[in-house]
Design a protein around this motif. Structure first.
Motif, PDB file in Angstrom:
ATOM      1  N   HIS A  82     -91.376 -35.924-101.610  1.00  0.00           N
ATOM      2  CA  HIS A  82     -89.812 -35.647-101.833  1.00  0.00           C
ATOM      3  C   HIS A  82     -89.836 -34.623-102.956  1.00  0.00           C
ATOM      4  CE1 HIS A  82     -87.972 -39.516 -99.848  1.00  0.00           C
ATOM      5  NE2 HIS A  82     -88.798 -38.845 -99.148  1.00  0.00           N
ATOM      6  N   GLU A  99     -83.976 -37.906 -98.557  1.00  0.00           N
ATOM      7  CA  GLU A  99     -84.069 -39.350 -98.348  1.00  0.00           C
ATOM      8  C   GLU A  99     -84.399 -40.316 -99.539  1.00  0.00           C
ATOM      9  OE1 GLU A  99     -83.321 -41.669 -96.594  1.00  0.00           O
ATOM     10  OE2 GLU A  99     -82.279 -40.474 -95.078  1.00  0.00           O
ATOM     11  N   LYS A 100     -83.877 -41.581 -99.361  1.00  0.00           N
ATOM     12  CA  LYS A 100     -84.443 -42.435-100.335  1.00  0.00           C
ATOM     13  C   LYS A 100     -85.690 -42.704-100.716  1.00  0.00           C
ATOM     14  CE  LYS A 100     -85.155 -45.794 -97.912  1.00  0.00           C
ATOM     15  NZ  LYS A 100     -86.413 -46.410 -97.769  1.00  0.00           N
ATOM     16  N   LEU A 102     -84.969 -40.872-104.463  1.00  0.00           N
ATOM     17  CA  LEU A 102     -85.173 -39.184-104.523  1.00  0.00           C
ATOM     18  C   LEU A 102     -86.325 -38.695-104.839  1.00  0.00           C
ATOM     19  CD1 LEU A 102     -83.691 -36.867-105.337  1.00  0.00           C
ATOM     20  CD2 LEU A 102     -83.123 -37.552-107.423  1.00  0.00           C
ATOM     21  N   ALA A 109     -87.061 -36.546-111.104  1.00  0.00           N
ATOM     22  CA  ALA A 109     -85.661 -36.665-110.495  1.00  0.00           C
ATOM     23  C   ALA A 109     -84.781 -35.735-111.582  1.00  0.00           C
ATOM     24  CB  ALA A 109     -85.012 -37.981-110.438  1.00  0.00           C
ATOM     25  N   VAL A 125     -78.817 -37.728-102.427  1.00  0.00           N
ATOM     26  CA  VAL A 125     -79.725 -38.845-101.829  1.00  0.00           C
ATOM     27  C   VAL A 125     -79.395 -39.579-100.805  1.00  0.00           C
ATOM     28  CG1 VAL A 125     -81.560 -40.315-102.557  1.00  0.00           C
ATOM     29  CG2 VAL A 125     -80.519 -38.721-104.349  1.00  0.00           C
ATOM     30  N   HIS A 127     -78.759 -42.354 -99.657  1.00  0.00           N
ATOM     31  CA  HIS A 127     -78.433 -43.751 -99.955  1.00  0.00           C
ATOM     32  C   HIS A 127     -77.401 -44.155 -98.830  1.00  0.00           C
ATOM     33  CE1 HIS A 127     -79.316 -43.358-104.652  1.00  0.00           C
ATOM     34  NE2 HIS A 127     -80.370 -43.556-103.970  1.00  0.00           N
ATOM     35  N   SER A 313     -73.301 -40.150-103.677  1.00  0.00           N
ATOM     36  CA  SER A 313     -74.854 -40.450-103.946  1.00  0.00           C
ATOM     37  C   SER A 313     -75.505 -39.068-104.381  1.00  0.00           C
ATOM     38  CB  SER A 313     -75.603 -41.002-102.714  1.00  0.00           C
ATOM     39  OG  SER A 313     -75.432 -40.097-101.657  1.00  0.00           O
ATOM     40  N   GLY A 315     -77.547 -36.636-107.328  1.00  0.00           N
ATOM     41  CA  GLY A 315     -78.681 -36.679-108.026  1.00  0.00           C
ATOM     42  C   GLY A 315     -78.920 -37.623-109.098  1.00  0.00           C
ATOM     43  N   GLY A 318     -79.217 -41.069-107.626  1.00  0.00           N
ATOM     44  CA  GLY A 318     -80.487 -41.065-107.137  1.00  0.00           C
ATOM     45  C   GLY A 318     -81.627 -41.161-108.420  1.00  0.00           C
TER      46      GLY A 318
END
Ligand SMILES: NC(=O)c1ccc[n+]([C@@H]2O[C@H](COP(=O)([O-])OP(=O)(O)OC[C@H]3O[C@@H](n4cnc5c(N)ncnc54)[C@H](O)[C@@H]3O)[C@@H](O)[C@H]2O)c1
Length: 343
Positions: A82, A99-100, A102, A109, A125, A127, A313, A315, A318
Motif C-alpha cells: 500500500h 484499501e484498509k 492504510l 501513514a 482509506v 474503511h 475516512s 489519512g 487511517g
C-alpha cells in the motif's frame, strides 16, 4: 459554463484480485466517473476484467496506469504494497483511495498524509464500514444518547479463511472493527492489549483477541479469526439505557435494539432492596437503507475530489487505525502486556 459537479473523473484501479473488481464495478456504474484503466501483475485477472468491461484499458505495469490521464487511483493490492503504491500515485499528483489498512507502519501513514497535503490531493482509506448505513445508524443512536452511557462494546469477526500471506488476522480483519469503534464512539483508545496464536501458517496469527480501553472507561473487545466454522460479523454495544446488536450477516434485520437493562439501588437495607432490578422490554428492528456501502464510499471519494472537503475516512483516521493495530501487534509480541497509546 462548466458545472463542477458534473465533471467526469477518470479513475484507475490497481489490484483486481478478490476486492478490486468490486471497486471497478462501482466506478463503472457511478455517473461522473470514467473507469479508465485497471492494472494487475496477473494477466488472467486483467482478462477477467476485459471480459466484463470491454471498454476499460488494462495493463500489467502500474507505471503505465500512473502515466495515463487518470485523476484518481484506487489501490487494492496486498497490504504490504500500500505505502509504495499510494506514494507513487501521490507523486504523480493523483487523488488516492487506499484499501484498509492504510499502511503497515504509522510513520509511513504520516508520510502519505504530508505528501497528500503538499500535493493538494485527496488521501482516503477504504474503511468501508464507515459508509455502511447500519453503522451510520449505530453512530447516530449512540450520539443521540438513546443508548445512555456506553459501557462496553463486543465485536466478533470470524469465519473460515481467507488466509493472507503478508499480514496476520489482526491486520486483515480488525481494521474494520477499529474504524467502526473510532467512528461510533468518536474517540480513540488509550490502551490496547492483544493475545493470538498461529495454528495454520507458522508466524502468522490466524486467531486473535484484542481489547481496547478508552479514556472515558469504555472497553471494547474484538475477536478476529480465519479459523472458525461460522461466519459471524456482529457488534454489540451495551449502554446504560439500551443494548444494540448489529449483525452484518443478517439479511434484513441488521440492527436490533434491546430495551434491556439493569439497575442497582444506591443503598440497600433489606434483601429485596438489594436485588438488582432487571428490565426486559421490547426488541425493535429499525429499517436500514440497503445501499451498498462500497458504492457510497466510492461516491464519497469522488465528492471529496470535486469539493476539496476532507474525507470521512481520511489519512488521519487511517493513521489512527494503523497506530492502534501497531499497539495490538506490540502487545501480541509482549505476551499480551497492555500498550499505552499517547496520541
Ligand atoms: N474494504 C473491505 O471490505 C475489503 C475486503 C477485502 C479486501 N480488502 C483489501 O483490499 C486489498 C486487496 O485484497 P484482496 O483480498 O483483493 O487481495 P488479492 O490478493 O485477492 O488481490 C490483490 C491483487 O493485487 C495484485 N498485485 C499485487 N502486487 C501488484 C503490483 N505491484 N502491481 C499490480 N498488481 C499487483 C495481485 O496480482 C492481486 O490480483 C487489501 O488491502 C485488503 O485489505 C478490503
Amino acid at each position: 459554463m462548466i458545472d463542477k459537479k458534473l465533471t467526469t473523473i477518470r479513475v484507475g484501479v490497481v489490484g483486481c484480485g478478490y476486492w478490486g473488481p468490486k471497486l471497478v464495478r462501482n466506478f463503472q456504474a457511478i455517473p461522473g466517473a470514467d473507469m479508465h484503466i485497471v492494472a494487475d501483475t496477473r494477466e488472467e485477472r486483467l482478462e477477467h476484467i476485459r471480459g466484463l468491461y470491454p471498454g476499460v484499458r488494462t495493463t500489467t505495469d502500474y507505471a503505465e496506469l500512473l502515466r495515463s490521464p487518470v485523476e484518481a487511483v484506487a489501490v487494492v493490492t496486498p497490504v504490504s504494497t500500500h505505502f509504495d503504491m499510494a506514494r507513487e500515485a501521490l507523486l504523480h499528483d493523483k487523488h488516492v483511495l487506499v484499501e484498509k489498512p492504510l499502511t503497515t507502519d504509522s510513520d509511513e501513514a504520516q508520510e502519505l498524509i504530508e505528501l497528500a497535503e503538499r500535493r493538494g490531493r485527496v488521501l482516503m482509506v477504504g474503511h468501508t464500514f464507515e459508509y455502511n448505513p447500519a453503522v451510520e445508524y449505530l453512530k447516530n443512536y449512540v450520539a443521540n444518547g438513546d443508548l445512555g452511557r456506553v459501557f462496553y462494546v463486543d465485536c466478533t469477526r470470524v469465519n473460515l479463511g481467507i488466509f493472507q500471506k503478508d499480514i496476520n488476522v489482526i491486520w486483515d480483519l480488525a481494521p474494520h472493527d477499529v474504524s467502526i469503534l473510532l467512528y461510533i464512539l468518536g474517540l480513540a483508545p488509550s490502551r490496547v492489549s492483544a493475545h493470538g496464536a498461529a495454528y495454520v501458517q507458522p508466524g502468522i496469527e490466524d486467531v486473535a483477541y484484542v481489547t481496547l480501553g478508552f479514556p472515558n472507561g469504555v472497553m471494547a473487545d474484538i475477536r478476529v479469526s480465519w479459523l472458525d466454522p461460522c461466519k459471524i460479523r456482529r457488534i454489540t454495544v451495551v449502554g446504560s439505557k439500551k443494548m444494540i446488536v448489529y449483525d452484518d450477516v443478517e439479511p434484513s434485520e441488521k440492527i436490533r435494539i434491546y430495551d434491556k437493562g439493569v439497575e442497582a439501588p444506591p443503598y440497600s437495607d433489606t434483601l429485596e432492596e438489594f436485588r438488582l432490578s432487571y428490565r426486559y422490554g421490547d426488541i425493535t428492528t429499525p429499517a436500514i437503507s440497503e445501499a451498498e456501502p462500497l458504492e457510497l464510499e466510492c461516491k464519497h471519494f469522488l465528492e471529496c475530489i470535486r469539493s476539496g472537503q476532507p474525507s470521512r475516512s481520511d489519512g488521519h483516521v487511517g493513521w489512527q487505525v494503523v497506530r492502534i493495530l501497531e499497539a495490538a501487534q506490540e502487545s501480541l509480541r509482549a505476551g499480551g502486556v497492555a500498550q499505552e497509546i499517547a496520541w
